[in-house]
Design a protein around this motif. Structure first.
Motif, PDB file in Angstrom:
ATOM      1  N   MET A 115      52.971  47.767  65.284  1.00 43.00           N
ATOM      2  CA  MET A 115      53.029  46.396  64.852  1.00 43.00           C
ATOM      3  C   MET A 115      54.487  46.011  64.627  1.00 43.00           C
ATOM      4  O   MET A 115      55.348  46.874  64.502  1.00 43.00           O
ATOM      5  CB  MET A 115      52.141  46.158  63.633  1.00 43.00           C
ATOM      6  CG  MET A 115      52.504  46.853  62.355  1.00 43.00           C
ATOM      7  SD  MET A 115      51.426  46.563  60.922  1.00 43.00           S
ATOM      8  CE  MET A 115      49.866  47.147  61.430  1.00 43.00           C
ATOM      9  N   SER A 116      54.743  44.749  64.564  1.00 42.38           N
ATOM     10  CA  SER A 116      56.112  44.263  64.433  1.00 42.38           C
ATOM     11  C   SER A 116      56.523  44.185  62.961  1.00 42.38           C
ATOM     12  O   SER A 116      55.693  44.286  62.054  1.00 42.38           O
ATOM     13  CB  SER A 116      56.227  42.875  65.061  1.00 42.38           C
ATOM     14  OG  SER A 116      55.486  41.938  64.292  1.00 42.38           O
ATOM     15  N   ALA A 117      57.796  43.969  62.740  1.00 40.85           N
ATOM     16  CA  ALA A 117      58.315  43.813  61.385  1.00 40.85           C
ATOM     17  C   ALA A 117      57.710  42.575  60.720  1.00 40.85           C
ATOM     18  O   ALA A 117      57.436  42.580  59.518  1.00 40.85           O
ATOM     19  CB  ALA A 117      59.835  43.718  61.413  1.00 40.85           C
ATOM     20  N   THR A 118      57.479  41.532  61.488  1.00 38.46           N
ATOM     21  CA  THR A 118      56.880  40.313  60.951  1.00 38.46           C
ATOM     22  C   THR A 118      55.468  40.585  60.436  1.00 38.46           C
ATOM     23  O   THR A 118      55.081  40.075  59.389  1.00 38.46           O
ATOM     24  CB  THR A 118      56.845  39.216  62.028  1.00 38.46           C
ATOM     25  OG1 THR A 118      58.156  39.033  62.532  1.00 38.46           O
ATOM     26  CG2 THR A 118      56.335  37.908  61.479  1.00 38.46           C
ATOM     27  N   THR A 119      54.724  41.409  61.140  1.00 41.30           N
ATOM     28  CA  THR A 119      53.373  41.761  60.706  1.00 41.30           C
ATOM     29  C   THR A 119      53.416  42.538  59.396  1.00 41.30           C
ATOM     30  O   THR A 119      52.588  42.322  58.512  1.00 41.30           O
ATOM     31  CB  THR A 119      52.647  42.585  61.792  1.00 41.30           C
ATOM     32  OG1 THR A 119      52.699  41.859  63.019  1.00 41.30           O
ATOM     33  CG2 THR A 119      51.208  42.854  61.415  1.00 41.30           C
ATOM     34  N   ILE A 120      54.366  43.433  59.255  1.00 43.86           N
ATOM     35  CA  ILE A 120      54.531  44.167  57.992  1.00 43.86           C
ATOM     36  C   ILE A 120      54.818  43.186  56.864  1.00 43.86           C
ATOM     37  O   ILE A 120      54.230  43.274  55.787  1.00 43.86           O
ATOM     38  CB  ILE A 120      55.653  45.225  58.110  1.00 43.86           C
ATOM     39  CG1 ILE A 120      55.267  46.320  59.103  1.00 43.86           C
ATOM     40  CG2 ILE A 120      56.006  45.815  56.746  1.00 43.86           C
ATOM     41  CD1 ILE A 120      54.072  47.154  58.707  1.00 43.86           C
ATOM     42  N   LEU A 121      55.721  42.235  57.103  1.00 41.36           N
ATOM     43  CA  LEU A 121      56.038  41.234  56.084  1.00 41.36           C
ATOM     44  C   LEU A 121      54.808  40.432  55.680  1.00 41.36           C
ATOM     45  O   LEU A 121      54.621  40.104  54.508  1.00 41.36           O
ATOM     46  CB  LEU A 121      57.132  40.294  56.578  1.00 41.36           C
ATOM     47  CG  LEU A 121      58.548  40.828  56.511  1.00 41.36           C
ATOM     48  CD1 LEU A 121      59.477  40.001  57.377  1.00 41.36           C
ATOM     49  CD2 LEU A 121      59.029  40.848  55.076  1.00 41.36           C
ATOM     50  N   ASP A 122      53.954  40.123  56.651  1.00 45.27           N
ATOM     51  CA  ASP A 122      52.793  39.273  56.387  1.00 45.27           C
ATOM     52  C   ASP A 122      51.613  40.020  55.776  1.00 45.27           C
ATOM     53  O   ASP A 122      50.862  39.439  54.993  1.00 45.27           O
ATOM     54  CB  ASP A 122      52.327  38.601  57.684  1.00 45.27           C
ATOM     55  CG  ASP A 122      53.341  37.601  58.218  1.00 45.27           C
ATOM     56  OD1 ASP A 122      54.206  37.144  57.437  1.00 45.27           O
ATOM     57  OD2 ASP A 122      53.266  37.283  59.422  1.00 45.27           O
ATOM     58  N   SER A 170      65.029  43.828  59.079  1.00 49.34           N
ATOM     59  CA  SER A 170      64.834  42.382  59.186  1.00 49.34           C
ATOM     60  C   SER A 170      63.601  42.082  60.027  1.00 49.34           C
ATOM     61  O   SER A 170      63.104  42.938  60.770  1.00 49.34           O
ATOM     62  CB  SER A 170      66.067  41.715  59.781  1.00 49.34           C
ATOM     63  OG  SER A 170      66.199  42.066  61.133  1.00 49.34           O
ATOM     64  N   ALA A 171      63.129  40.843  59.924  1.00 44.67           N
ATOM     65  CA  ALA A 171      61.925  40.425  60.641  1.00 44.67           C
ATOM     66  C   ALA A 171      62.113  40.488  62.152  1.00 44.67           C
ATOM     67  O   ALA A 171      61.141  40.607  62.895  1.00 44.67           O
ATOM     68  CB  ALA A 171      61.537  39.012  60.217  1.00 44.67           C
ATOM     69  N   ASP A 172      63.348  40.438  62.613  1.00 46.22           N
ATOM     70  CA  ASP A 172      63.590  40.474  64.053  1.00 46.22           C
ATOM     71  C   ASP A 172      63.941  41.881  64.551  1.00 46.22           C
ATOM     72  O   ASP A 172      64.473  42.043  65.642  1.00 46.22           O
ATOM     73  CB  ASP A 172      64.668  39.470  64.453  1.00 46.22           C
ATOM     74  CG  ASP A 172      65.977  39.674  63.704  1.00 46.22           C
ATOM     75  OD1 ASP A 172      66.091  40.648  62.937  1.00 46.22           O
ATOM     76  OD2 ASP A 172      66.881  38.842  63.879  1.00 46.22           O
TER      77      ASP A 172
END
Length: 157
Positions: free
Chosen positions: A1-8, A85-87
């Motif tokens: 999964m992506s970093a954005t998914t971890i954040l969410d 970071s998210a990116d």
């Protein structure tokens, strides 16, 4: 999964594994192995930060993983934290989430909440706060609806 998914989706206290999907080099290549270890590891999610505007640019959202401590005679000398970071181009996965009934010891500052400790019970969390001396820490029981607080710790250092 992506970093954005971890954040969410990942809760504070989750163990997050990250990788760049490259094979691990042999131990005899110490420099290559050290570089590989910087992009492949595991840590406990301790902080999530929203995007932060600066004068000339906007820093993307990020999260911080606690990867470990170096200690001597019971005294922590160095704490290893890594912020992504998210990116980020790395691949992330949740290896473990906190169990219901565990207690998060949290500290709010600068508009963010940071996980200080993940305890097995409220009693263990209160003992940890008393030993470490965090006066503004608060407790949150994992699995309680709407993130109810178990109480605020008002213990002197």
């Amino acid at each position: 999964m992506s970093a954005t998914t971890i954040l969410d989706t990942a809760p504070l206290g989750a163990l997050i594994r990250y990788t760049d999907n490259s094979p691990k080099p042999p131990a005899r290549f110490t420099k290559k192995l050290a570089a590989w270890e910087r992009s492949n590891g595991v840590g406990r999610l301790v902080k999530k930060e929203p995007p932060r505007p600066h004068a000339t640019w906007i820093a993307p959202a990020s999260f911080t993983l606690h990867e470990g401590n170096f200690s001597s005679d019971g005294v922590i000398l160095v704490t290893i934290m890594r912020t992504h970071s998210a990116d980020s181009a790395l691949t992330f996965e949740m290896a473990e989430v906190p169990k219901p009934g565990q207690v998060r010891v949290l500290l709010d500052f600068g508009g963010c909440t940071e996980l200080l400790h993940l305890a097995e019970s409220v009693t263990a969390a209160e003992l940890w706060i008393a030993r470490e001396g965090y006066r503004n820490a608060r407790l949150e029981i994992v699995g309680s609806e709407d993130g109810d607080r178990a109480g605020d710790a008002e213990l002197a250092a």
